[in-house]
Structure formats: C-alpha cells, structure tokens
Design an enzyme around this catalytic site. Structure first.
Site, PDB file in Angstrom:
ATOM      1  N   VAL A 151       4.367  -5.487  30.629  1.00 42.41           N
ATOM      2  CA  VAL A 151       5.057  -4.311  31.171  1.00 42.41           C
ATOM      3  C   VAL A 151       6.461  -4.253  30.593  1.00 42.41           C
ATOM      4  O   VAL A 151       7.267  -5.170  30.797  1.00 42.41           O
ATOM      5  CB  VAL A 151       5.102  -4.362  32.714  1.00 42.41           C
ATOM      6  CG1 VAL A 151       5.620  -3.043  33.262  1.00 42.41           C
ATOM      7  CG2 VAL A 151       3.716  -4.650  33.292  1.00 42.41           C
ATOM      8  N   GLU A 152       6.758  -3.162  29.898  1.00 45.15           N
ATOM      9  CA  GLU A 152       8.036  -3.038  29.200  1.00 45.15           C
ATOM     10  C   GLU A 152       8.572  -1.608  29.267  1.00 45.15           C
ATOM     11  O   GLU A 152       7.859  -0.667  29.651  1.00 45.15           O
ATOM     12  CB  GLU A 152       7.877  -3.435  27.728  1.00 45.15           C
ATOM     13  CG  GLU A 152       7.230  -4.778  27.486  1.00 45.15           C
ATOM     14  CD  GLU A 152       7.097  -5.073  25.999  1.00 45.15           C
ATOM     15  OE1 GLU A 152       8.048  -4.767  25.257  1.00 45.15           O
ATOM     16  OE2 GLU A 152       6.055  -5.613  25.596  1.00 45.15           O
ATOM     17  N   ASN A 153       9.826  -1.462  28.867  1.00 50.39           N
ATOM     18  CA  ASN A 153      10.449  -0.159  28.658  1.00 50.39           C
ATOM     19  C   ASN A 153      10.261   0.770  29.860  1.00 50.39           C
ATOM     20  O   ASN A 153      10.468   0.368  30.988  1.00 50.39           O
ATOM     21  CB  ASN A 153       9.946   0.453  27.360  1.00 50.39           C
ATOM     22  CG  ASN A 153      10.263  -0.420  26.151  1.00 50.39           C
ATOM     23  OD1 ASN A 153      11.226  -1.187  26.168  1.00 50.39           O
ATOM     24  ND2 ASN A 153       9.453  -0.332  25.112  1.00 50.39           N
ATOM     25  N   MET A 212       4.725  -5.532  24.089  1.00 60.00           N
ATOM     26  CA  MET A 212       5.184  -6.417  23.023  1.00 60.00           C
ATOM     27  C   MET A 212       4.929  -5.721  21.698  1.00 60.00           C
ATOM     28  O   MET A 212       3.818  -5.350  21.384  1.00 60.00           O
ATOM     29  CB  MET A 212       4.421  -7.719  23.098  1.00 60.00           C
ATOM     30  CG  MET A 212       5.087  -8.876  22.415  1.00 60.00           C
ATOM     31  SD  MET A 212       4.155 -10.371  22.742  1.00 60.00           S
ATOM     32  CE  MET A 212       4.172 -10.419  24.526  1.00 60.00           C
TER      33      MET A 212
END
Length: 525
Positions: free
Chosen positions: A174-176, A1
């Site tokens: 958890v991203e990208n 985030m």
C-alpha cells in the site's frame, strides 16, 4: 513498489501518538456492527489478534517478481535455492473505478494465463518445490480497495485471486494515494478480516503481510494508521514488511544498510506500541518476527542511494540476528549487472541492478540462512504421480510428434508437460534426458493443468499471401505461401524453394513463419 517511484517519507510520530487514530477505531467498530446487522461475515476477533504464539513462524526469503515487466523473468526455473519462493506482483484494479483484479492493469487473470502462461509457470515452480505469494497494490495503478466501493465486493476480488492461485499468503503493498486514503484503508481492513475469517473456518488459513514505505524513523503517519486499521478490524497480521529503500534524505555518509537497520528497529518499536494500543500486547521477540525488510537492490530511485552487495550482507546478518519474519528484495528481474550497452547505470532499470555484481546475486546474499518456505510445510507423504499420458482431447497444444517440424515459439505437449521451441526443430524429443538444457531446442513452460482442452491453433487464411513462384524475384522481407505454410525472404532470392527451409534452415534464403505472426502483423509482411 515501483523502481521508478521515490518514497520521501515524513518523520514518524512518537510512540504514544497512536491515540490520535481513535476516530478510525470508532469508525471501524461502527462499520463492523453495520456489516453484522446486514448479515455480513466479518467476525470481530479483536481480542484474538496478535497474541504472542508459543512458536513464531520460521523466517523466509522471497524476492519480488514483476510479472508484467519485459523481458520476462522465468521465475518458474529457479537459478538457485534462494529464488525458489517468489512474491508475484502486482495485482491491481483493472481501472481506477473498476473493482476487477488484473496484473498491472494490463492482463486479466485469464489473459495472464493465455499470454504469459502464468498459471502454468506457477504450477511448474511448485513442481520444483517452490511457491508463490501474490502481492496486491504497488506504487503504480490503483489498489483494489481504492477502486472497490463495497466491502464485500472487495473481499470477493481478493478471494478470487487467492483461490485461483491457491496461495496461503498474500502481500498488501500500500503506497502513495492508496495509503493516504483512510476510507479505502478501512474497506481494505474489513475485507481482509472477512476473507481471513472465511479461510480460517474452511481450514485454509491465510497469512497477511502489510508492505509499507518507511523513513529512517520508521513508518509514516499513514503507515501507522494502516496498521491500526488492520488490527482494529480483526486482521491477524503476519507482519509489516518495510520498504527499506528510496529514503529521500541525506545519508550523512552512512550506508544504506545502517539506515535500513535504524528504520527496521523503529518499525519493531512501532509494532509493539500498535499492539499495545489495540489491547493485544505482544512480546519483543514476536514483534521482531512480525517485521520484514525489502530493499531495492542496486541503484535506487533517489540518485545518491545505492544498495550494494556489502549492504546486502550487513542487512542479512541483521535480519538473522534479530529473527526478522521475512526478507524480500525489489526485484529478481533486476538481479544482474547491467550490460555494456547500458550507458548510464544511474538510470534505474527494470532489468538490471546498476551495480557491478560479478558472479554474485543479491538473492543469494540477502537470502543466505533463510530456509523456510513461504507456506507451512506439509507432513503428509507426497504420492508418486501417475505415468503421464498425452490425450490430444485434453491437451492445450498439439502432442509432439517426431516427424513434425516446429518453428521457434511453437508450443507442444509431451508427457504431461508443455514445451516451447527455442528454435527450428524436428525429431528432438522435448524431454530427452541426455541433452543439456542449453543444447535442447525445447524449454519447459509447465505442466498440463486439470480441465484443459485444446486451444484454437491459428491457420493461414487462403489467399492472404501470394503463392511462391519459382521464376519470380524476391527481396528481403517479402512473404509468400507454399502448401499452406508461410515464409519470409531473408535476402534476394530467385528459384530457391521455401520448402528447403525445413531441410536446411541455416542456408535457406527463406525463413518459415508461424501463422499467428503473419495474422498478427508481427512478421512485417
């Protein structure tokens, strides 16, 4: 985030497309068998995961706090009831190939304790009845699962943070690239399952929230895969927290609240489907209790997306009506109107929302009606603490003395608590109950922690600065030494002794300097 990263998510698949993930279920099973054969600690609690409970946990509100952002947000002194619980972010790998936890790749846990007083501030918040969740990941830097190549090393990295801050709940943001890396996702799921099992066996259960980006149609393919990996590995998910922000789509005149409600409804349906595919079906109400919502308050990274106070009120009403498990917001650092000197509020700031809030906060609006703590309430009586005694040998900073002079930034210990001077002071007792906090020269940092010993206090090296001479002329910015103390001229002066600065700092041409400012070059001498 991250307030600077836009999430443009593809449409989520239909409710029966989960079977395409079966190769990962096979991979998870093989990996678990391999770990067990090798003496691993993972217990495959497949049939226990996600079963509907007789009573779902009470819903809670906690805003995210960017720990490393400047100016720092003083989460340890909640401004209102709704900010009593916080999600501290983000713990990431110290480097992309380094399986060592850090705060924002900028501070090790020890450095955060020293430079940010993080451990002490957490203790202070708990003194006031609040608590923290630690969030791993985020949009920037590298999540530990991507940096750690070994499942057990990853488990130990997570466990070290959980144990240090004594948290009962964690948040996995958890991203990208971290989200698209399915191999790292498998490591994450196996490590968290092992840690959760370990904690449960020790009588200290660990709640795990998975925070994922969403489109209006719900979780992306990668998001659904991450949920499936967690369930297949045996993780008992507390829930999935949807980042209801940065949709990157045409709103069609609809409000951000409406788009968010559609996204959350889709996530609810996807969770029902995910648990059914895992042969651990859950009830509709339990699925809602496993849904969380985290909007980005005010101006989002996508220019046309602005989440205003009306959106916050509508989302709060929806969350209460559907009994969502949690509501958060990004971030408490931003929960205020931008100052007049901030020229373009369409540019996202880490320190303000970009909308006119007046006297209203997003935390109070989104958190209204959520009264539960982020951790289970204890029924054991809380004993009264013993009367604090200040032992210099067990105090990290000098014990306050009424006859000593303290400069701005100086830390002292008094009655078992660390205080920091806001300005020059002498004789003002740090915990004087008759003085308002705004009028006191001291601010509370937090309690003295168990096992602390005196920290080395910097002293001014001999001959580092020229000795003050009453016949010399000094211009603004010049630095001198007198009787072991450092001073800096605020304007032209001759014959004015720096020692007078301790008697009347307001009119003296000299400003006292702490040794660390001189040694570190901060004074510009």
């Amino acid at each position: 985030m991250n307030s600077r990263v836009s999430y443009v998510s593809p449409p989520a698949p239909g409710p029966h497309d989960g079977k395409r993930l079966s190769p990962w279920r096979v991979l998870a099973g093989l990996a678990i068998v391999a770990l067990v054969v090798a003496g691993g600690v993972v217990g495959y609690r497949f049939f226990a995961t996600g079963q509907a409970r007789a009573e779902d946990p009470a819903p809670w509100f906690a805003g995210y706090v960017d720990v490393t952002a400047t100016p720092a947000y003083d989460f340890e002194t909640p401004r209102q009831e709704e900010t009593g619980n916080v999600v501290l972010s983000f713990v990431v790998a110290a480097a992309p190939d380094d399986c060592v936890p850090s705060w924002g790749a900028a501070y090790s846990p020890d450095a955060a304790a020293d430079d940010l007083d993080l451990d002490r501030r957490i203790a202070r918040l708990r003194q006031r009845g609040g608590d923290v969740i630690v969030s791993f990941g985020g949009a920037a830097n590298t999540e530990l699962a991507s940096a750690c190549t070994d499942v057990d090393a990853l488990r130990q990295a997570y466990a070290g943070v959980v144990d240090r801050y004594a948290v009962a709940s964690i948040d996995l943001d958890v991203e990208n690239d971290d989200l698209t890396d399915r191999v790292a996702g498998l490591r994450r799921a196996l490590a968290v399952a092992a840690l959760q099992k370990e904690r449960e066996e020790s009588g200290q259960p660990l709640a795990v929230w998975l925070t994922l980006p969403v489109a209006e149609t719900g979780l992306t393919d990668d998001g659904r895969a991450a949920v499936a990996q967690m369930l297949d590995a045996g993780v008992d998910l507390a829930g999935v927290n949807a980042m209801t922000m940065d949709y990157g789509t045409d709103l069609g005149g609809r409000s951000m609240a409406v788009i968010s409600e559609n996204a959350l409804t889709a996530v609810h349906d996807q969770l029902v489907d995910a648990y059914a595919h895992a042969d651990t079906p859950i009830a509709d109400a339990t699925a809602w209790a496993k849904v969380g919502a985290t909007p980005m308050i005010g101006q989002n990274d996508v220019a046309q997306e602005v989440f205003g106070l009306d959106d916050a009120r509508q989302l709060n009403a929806f969350a209460l009506a559907q009994h969502l498990g949690r509501v958060s917001m990004w971030s408490l650092n931003r929960d205020r109107t931008c100052g007049e000197n901030y020229a373009d509020v369409r540019l996202v700031s880490d320190a303000c929302s970009g909308v006119d809030q007046g006297d209203t906060t997003f935390a109070a609006t989104l958190g209204a009606g959520f009264t539960a703590s982020v951790e289970p309430a204890s029924t054991a009586p809380t004993p009264l603490p013993p009367a604090p005694t200040d032992d210099p040998s067990r105090s990290p900073y000098p014990v306050w003395a009424s006859g000593s002079t303290y400069l701005a930034g100086t830390k002292v210990v008094w009655h078992g608590t660390v205080y920091r001077a806001k300005w020059w002071t002498r004789g003002a007792e740090p915990d004087d109950p008759t003085v308002a906090a705004s009028d006191s020269p001291w601010t509370i940092v937090g309690p003295v922690l168990a096992g602390e010993t005196p920290l080395p206090q910097p002293t001014l090296p001999a001959s580092l600065l020229p000795t003050w001479n009453g016949t010399d002329v000094y211009t603004g910015g010049a630095c001198v030494e007198l009787d072991g103390s450092a001073y800096q001229a605020r304007w032209w002066t001759q014959g004015d002794s720096p020692a007078a600065a301790s008697i009347d700092p307001g009119t003296s041409p000299w400003m006292p300097l702490t040794p660390d400012r001189v040694i570190g070059g901060q004074a510009g001498c």
